[in-house]
Design a protein around this motif. Structure first.
Motif, PDB file in Angstrom:
ATOM      1  N   HIS A 169       0.350  -1.212  -0.542  1.00 59.82           N
ATOM      2  CA  HIS A 169       0.130   0.075   0.253  1.00 59.82           C
ATOM      3  C   HIS A 169       1.413   1.274   0.123  1.00 59.82           C
ATOM      4  N   GLN A 170       1.870   0.929  -0.095  1.00 58.25           N
ATOM      5  CA  GLN A 170       2.975   2.659  -0.180  1.00 58.25           C
ATOM      6  C   GLN A 170       2.664   2.853   1.595  1.00 58.25           C
ATOM      7  N   ALA A 171       2.800   2.768   2.540  1.00 55.44           N
ATOM      8  CA  ALA A 171       1.742   3.122   3.239  1.00 55.44           C
ATOM      9  C   ALA A 171       3.082   3.041   4.231  1.00 55.44           C
ATOM     10  N   THR A 172       3.634   4.404   4.682  1.00 54.60           N
ATOM     11  CA  THR A 172       5.572   4.404   5.592  1.00 54.60           C
ATOM     12  C   THR A 172       4.753   5.197   6.171  1.00 54.60           C
ATOM     13  N   VAL A 173       3.790   6.153   6.875  1.00 51.46           N
ATOM     14  CA  VAL A 173       4.325   7.423   7.426  1.00 51.46           C
ATOM     15  C   VAL A 173       3.299   7.130   8.767  1.00 51.46           C
ATOM     16  N   ASP A 174       4.306   6.360  10.284  1.00 49.11           N
ATOM     17  CA  ASP A 174       3.489   6.321  11.178  1.00 49.11           C
ATOM     18  C   ASP A 174       2.716   7.499  11.642  1.00 49.11           C
ATOM     19  N   PRO A 175       1.684   7.388  12.345  1.00 50.25           N
ATOM     20  CA  PRO A 175       0.559   8.320  12.674  1.00 50.25           C
ATOM     21  C   PRO A 175       1.126   8.857  13.987  1.00 50.25           C
ATOM     22  N   SER A 176       2.029   7.504  15.294  1.00 51.97           N
ATOM     23  CA  SER A 176       2.646   8.256  16.081  1.00 51.97           C
ATOM     24  C   SER A 176       3.497   8.961  16.227  1.00 51.97           C
TER      25      SER A 176
END
Length: 68
Positions: free
Chosen positions: A59-66
């Motif tokens: 998903h190319q999801a690499t940004v950690d919201p924490s």
């Protein structure tokens, strides 16, 4: 019968969409389930790392919201 606990790994992609993999623990075994694509995997070791890898690769999801 072992108790079951659930946690999640969430990351955002470059378009600001959140992707979540739920990690369900029952005994020593963990079941990973992706809300976005339905991907499932059993993992005994490092389930959160496997969840992060799936989110980054699929998903190319690499940004950690924490992390600020």
């Amino acid at each position: 019968m072992p108790s079951t606990t659930t946690s999640k790994v969430s990351r955002w992609d470059q378009h600001g969409r959140e992707h979540v993999v739920h990690v369900q623990k029952s005994g020593v075994q963990r079941q990973l389930n992706c809300d976005t694509c339905g991907w499932e995997k059993r993992a005994q070791f490092l389930p959160w790392l496997k969840a992060e890898e799936h989110l980054a690769e699929e998903h190319q999801a690499t940004v950690d919201p924490s992390v600020p």
